[in-house]
Each structure stands twice: as C-alpha cells, then as structure tokens.
Design an enzyme around this catalytic site. Sequence first.
Site, PDB file in Angstrom:
ATOM      1  N   VAL A 107       0.874  -1.174   0.000  1.00 10.51           N
ATOM      2  CA  VAL A 107       0.000   0.000   0.000  1.00 10.51           C
ATOM      3  C   VAL A 107       0.913   1.226   0.000  1.00 10.51           C
ATOM      4  CG1 VAL A 107      -1.704   1.296   1.340  1.00 10.51           C
ATOM      5  CG2 VAL A 107      -1.816  -1.201   1.301  1.00 10.51           C
ATOM      6  N   LEU A 153      -6.931 -13.916  13.166  1.00 15.37           N
ATOM      7  CA  LEU A 153      -8.168 -13.835  12.391  1.00 15.37           C
ATOM      8  C   LEU A 153      -7.962 -12.872  11.228  1.00 15.37           C
ATOM      9  CD1 LEU A 153     -10.846 -13.782  15.198  1.00 15.37           C
ATOM     10  CD2 LEU A 153     -10.489 -15.576  13.485  1.00 15.37           C
TER      11      LEU A 153
HETATM   12  C1  LIG Z   1      -6.886 -11.187  15.967  1.00 19.23           C
HETATM   13  C2  LIG Z   1      -7.528 -12.274  16.750  1.00 19.23           C
HETATM   14  N1  LIG Z   1      -8.393 -11.966  17.733  1.00 19.23           N
HETATM   15  C3  LIG Z   1      -8.987 -12.949  18.441  1.00 19.23           C
HETATM   16  C4  LIG Z   1      -8.704 -14.264  18.199  1.00 19.23           C
HETATM   17  C5  LIG Z   1      -9.333 -15.353  19.047  1.00 19.23           C
HETATM   18  N2  LIG Z   1     -10.232 -16.169  18.244  1.00 19.23           N
HETATM   19  C6  LIG Z   1      -9.835 -17.380  17.783  1.00 19.23           C
HETATM   20  S1  LIG Z   1     -11.033 -18.146  16.920  1.00 19.23           S
HETATM   21  C7  LIG Z   1     -12.118 -16.875  17.176  1.00 19.23           C
HETATM   22  C8  LIG Z   1     -13.507 -16.948  16.623  1.00 19.23           C
HETATM   23  C9  LIG Z   1     -13.508 -17.338  15.208  1.00 19.23           C
HETATM   24  O1  LIG Z   1     -14.809 -17.295  14.714  1.00 19.23           O
HETATM   25  P1  LIG Z   1     -15.065 -17.782  13.252  1.00 19.23           P
HETATM   26  O2  LIG Z   1     -14.030 -17.255  12.338  1.00 19.23           O
HETATM   27  O3  LIG Z   1     -16.486 -17.491  12.909  1.00 19.23           O
HETATM   28  O4  LIG Z   1     -14.801 -19.354  13.330  1.00 19.23           O
HETATM   29  P2  LIG Z   1     -15.643 -20.478  14.102  1.00 19.23           P
HETATM   30  O5  LIG Z   1     -14.865 -20.822  15.330  1.00 19.23           O
HETATM   31  O6  LIG Z   1     -16.994 -19.952  14.404  1.00 19.23           O
HETATM   32  O7  LIG Z   1     -15.654 -21.623  13.120  1.00 19.23           O
HETATM   33  C10 LIG Z   1     -11.523 -15.862  17.923  1.00 19.23           C
HETATM   34  C11 LIG Z   1     -12.206 -14.618  18.312  1.00 19.23           C
HETATM   35  C12 LIG Z   1      -7.760 -14.534  17.185  1.00 19.23           C
HETATM   36  N3  LIG Z   1      -7.383 -15.775  16.879  1.00 19.23           N
HETATM   37  N4  LIG Z   1      -7.210 -13.526  16.459  1.00 19.23           N
END
Ligand SMILES: Cc1ncc(C[n+]2csc(CCOP(=O)(O)OP(=O)(O)O)c2C)c(N)n1
Length: 599
Positions: A25, A421
């Site tokens: 960027v 994430l």
């Molecule tokens: C930047 C960040 N913040 C918080 C987390 C903690 N975390 C791990 S999995 C998750 C939820 C993931 O939700 P989703 O992508 O919908 O997957 P699901 O478990 O519902 O399949 C979180 C908040 C992380 N891994 N990375």
Amino acid sequence: MPRMKAISAAVQILQREGVRHAFGVPGAAINPFYAALRESGAIAHVLARHVEGAAHMAEGYTRTKVGNIGVCVGTSGPAGTDMLTGLYSAAADSIPILCITGQAPTARLHKEDFQAVDIAAIAKPLTKLATTVLEPAQVPGAFQQAFHLMRSGRPGPVLIDLPFDVQMAEISFDIDAYEPLAVHKPAATRAQVDKALDMLAAADRPLIVAGGGIINADAADLLVEFAELVDVPVIPTLMGWGAIPDDHRLMAGMAGLQTSQRYGNATLLASDFVLGIGNRWANRHTGGLDTYTRGRRFVHIDIEPTQIGRVFAPDLGIVSDAGAALERFVEAARERKAAGRLRDRTGWVEQCQERKRTMLRRTHFDDVPVKPQRVYEEMNRAFGKDTRYVSTIGLSQIAGGQFLHVYRPRHWINAGQAGPLGWTLPAALGVCVADPEATVVALSGDYDFQFLVEELAVGAQFHLPYIHILVNNSYLGLIRQAQRAFDIDYCVQLSFDNVNSPEVGGYGVDHVKVAEGMGCKALRVQEPGEILPALEEAKKLLAQYRVPVVVEVILERVTNISMGTEIDNIVEFEELASRGEDAPTAISALNLDQMQFLD
Ligand SMILES: Cc1ncc(C[n+]2csc(CCOP(=O)(O)OP(=O)(O)O)c2C)c(N)n1
Ligand SMILES: [Mg+2]
C-alpha cells in the site's frame, strides 16, 4: 561506478535476489520506492486494501513455493504497525517475509513528525532483523544482509525501514558486482545420526514426528524415503501436514489437542520413541508434557540451537537443517538395511493402520442446518490431491484439520502458531500469485472471513481466483466453545436481523451481497445435499470469471468440535463413526461391519 538513488539500488537487489512480486500500500514516505519499482518494471505489485492484508499475502506467497520470499511494502507510521501481525505470524511459523517501510526524513525522526514511529524498535522481537537505515550507502548492505538472514538457520522475517531522504540520496552501486551472501544451514554429522538410529533401533514402537522444518527444507521426499527404509510411522505436525501423503501406509495421523485425529493421538500414546524432525513441540500438538513424554524417549532435530530443550529436554538433541539431517538418515538407513540391521516393524505398523481404519469420527450427518463435519466430507469429494488449502484459526480450521486430506507439501497453508483472524483471505491471494495454476481453497469461519474481507476486492481486481469456503455459524464458535468452561455465552454472537437481507434468517451479515459488492462471485448453501453441487458450480464460476468465488454454508449455530487439554483426554461431542457410511471420505475406508474399536 553507476550512480543511482539508494532506493533504485534496493530494487535492483530485490530483483537479483529473486523477487518478482510485491504486496503493498503506497504512501508519501514510500513513494520513492514506488517510483523505483515502476522504473524497474521487473516486479509486479499487488495493491492490498489493508496493509495487514499485504503482509499476509506475502506470507501466503512464501509458504507456497520453495525459495519464495514474499515482500510487503507500506509507508511510515500506521502501515508498519499494521504489518506487525504478519511479521509475528511469519516469525512464529519460521516463514521469511521482507517488510519494507518508508520513514520520515532522518533529521525529523525525533521531532514527532507526522507518521514517524520507531517501527524498527517495535518490530524487533518479531523479526530476525529490524533496522532503520540511516546512511544511504548502507542500503545495499541492509538488503543483502536481510536476504542472508531470512534464508539462513531458522527462516524468519526481516523489516527494513527507509527514511525518505535515505531512499532519495544518490549512491554508487553496480548490481553486476553484487552477489547474494552464502546461506548458512547447520548439518547433522553421521555420528549424530548413527546415535539417533541406535535409539530408534532399540525402540519397539517408534514414531517420527515431522514438522514444518521439513517443508521449509523441501525435504518431504527424503522424509518419506527414510520412513519407508526404516518402516516407521509418521505423525506430521500441523505445520508439517502434507510432508507425507495422508493416504501413505506410514501416515499415522496428526496428534494434538485440536487439529488431530483420534488415531493419531492413540498412536502417539502407544509409542515408546519419538524422532522429532523440524518441529517445535507446539503446545497444541503436545498438550500436557507429562502425558506427552511419559514412557517414551525423544530425539529432537532442529535447525536452531536454542530450540533444543526449549519445551522439554530430549534424550538427544541434534542441531541440523531437516533436509541435511534426512539425507544422512537415508544414507545411514540404507547401509543398515543392506547389512540386515534394520528391525522388522510390520506388527507395529499394522497396529497403527488398524487405528487409522477404525478410530474415526462421524462426518455424515443429514441435519439442516448443516453440521460442519458434513462440509469437510463434501470438500473431500470435490477437491483433488493437488488442492492447496489455506486456513488460519477457529472451529472451522480445527475441524478442517481433523477431516480434510492433504497429500503434498505446501498444500496445507496455515498460520499455525499465531492464528490471526483475517489471515485466510489475503494469504490465499498470496498463494494464487505464487501459483496461478493451482486450485486454491480457503477455509474460514464467518468471523475470520469478515476480519479482512475488503481484500476480496484485490482478488477481483487482480484476477486471483480461488474458492473460499465460508462456514457460517454466526458465532465466534471456538471462543463460544471455550466459554463453556466459564458457563457463559458472552460477546461471541454475530447474529442480528439484517434489515436488508431477511433471507439470511437472523445470521447477520449477508456475505453473498458483500462478496458480490466486492466484484466476486458467491453462492449460499442451506442443505447438506446442496454442498457438492455448489462446490462444482464454484469451480465453473472460477474458470469463467477468474475472480474469488465464495461458497457460504449456513451451519447449525452451536456445534462443539472434538478437543481437549490432554492428548489422552480429548472430548468427543458427537457420536463416533460406527459404520463405513458414517465417515465415507475417511482415508482408510472403514471395514464396514468388521469394525473393532481399539479404545
Ligand atoms: C486477531 C484475533 N483476535 C482474536 C482471536 C481469538 N479467536 C480465535 S477463533 C475466534 C472466533 C472465530 O470465529 P469464526 O471465524 O467465525 O470461526 P468459528 O470458530 O466460528 O468456526 C476468535 C475470536 C484470534 N485468533 N485472532
Ligand atoms: Mg463462526
């Protein structure tokens, strides 16, 4: 000697070191770099929509092909801080990426100038080298050193921060007189390898734990050759997955707390000796160390001396590049075989195979809304052995690790340790850039997908086609499951009534509209029987439009996925497979009615 701007010398070095793509960027403080990039014309640039996205694209790019080094570029201040997560994720998984940032002019660094932040200091713990170059004549050396460090020893990222005036200053530089520095990689000696092989020979139930170091060293073939020679089963780690094909008779499954199979854990627990190569005893792999280590001896081979003994003291530690060690192991094992000195392992291998055939989880559910396990079953049907899967974290990634199949190195591309994430989508784009012919399939939960969703537009703009499987439970599913221990379901729901999209039925975000708005194609699936046709349709759309195609599967809101805190105490939430049709895409098809559970 040719005279040129220091930044032009830097771009020439990038080229000479093999860089053909960059992700970034632009901003005012890095514009000299962009001018030099344009002038060179030899490095294609992908314009990210978020600088964190650029860093993850660089990671995906590196992880796809041997020798690749992803380059991510940003301006001063927030661009560098945005890329920190990529540096962390790369460092954690031993992945080299080069992060280049612009910086305020040297004379104003201490004046709290606009967007002047000490990014080198901030990035230091996340990199092998993080430096603000203050002397223009040091720019070539900084880049030369960067490539040397990224490729030597344990690979990892480097950040080079370039003040505006340093980029613009003229220096003498001749690329024809430039030579990349020799790469340093320690190699196991024959004596070390013989000691390890003696320990293996003394064991009755030996295993090889194959880590990501084997993939980094491009040594998967050597691993398989060695395992076959000594006839010892292999447990790949999450980062090593693909080093031995899932359908190989010596592939014993993955062990661990989450991304593991029941048979992988059972085999690890049954073993009496583990030869760990290029792995780091990650806590999601080992669980409690007492359980993991009790009753077995360990050899640990790692390229980085300070990794030996970090997690627990092995009986023997060897500092070596995984490939160099495996070459010696193959050589020594061949000699022992020729001399009739290798033990017959048939009985132990058969026990491991029996566990792989029988200790299965059920995937075949017909429920509506769809149970996640069914999605992976259909993915196994739809996608071939050459598919490159990309994922980061969540129940989605964990179940993917349990149920999908990987057959080749660099075909499970995962942010193993950091699990940021948002990583999946930009990393998948980086994979597409590195291997435009590949079938790239990303796997995200709804929250991971939303985190850096703007990068979809990058895929549409630059025609980076991949299929994104979006398993939508309208929950931060993994955290919801973890909150059961606190007896709460708090701040983890993503559901709301979307005033524009009543058809999403309270699941909140209309991902189909979002994806279409970004210039991509998208399909939504509500029933298990629709999954496979949708995946086939996605392949057609991909070929026709050459843009990312999102396949959203609406899941039941609450499904707990198998996991635990000890590898001998993984909690199963669904009934297990008891007939072949319960797990029809399991690697070793169930022996229908003759199933005998070993646990
Ligand atoms: C930047 C960040 N913040 C918080 C987390 C903690 N975390 C791990 S999995 C998750 C939820 C993931 O939700 P989703 O992508 O919908 O997957 P699901 O478990 O519902 O399949 C979180 C908040 C992380 N891994 N990375
Ligand atoms: Mg979710």
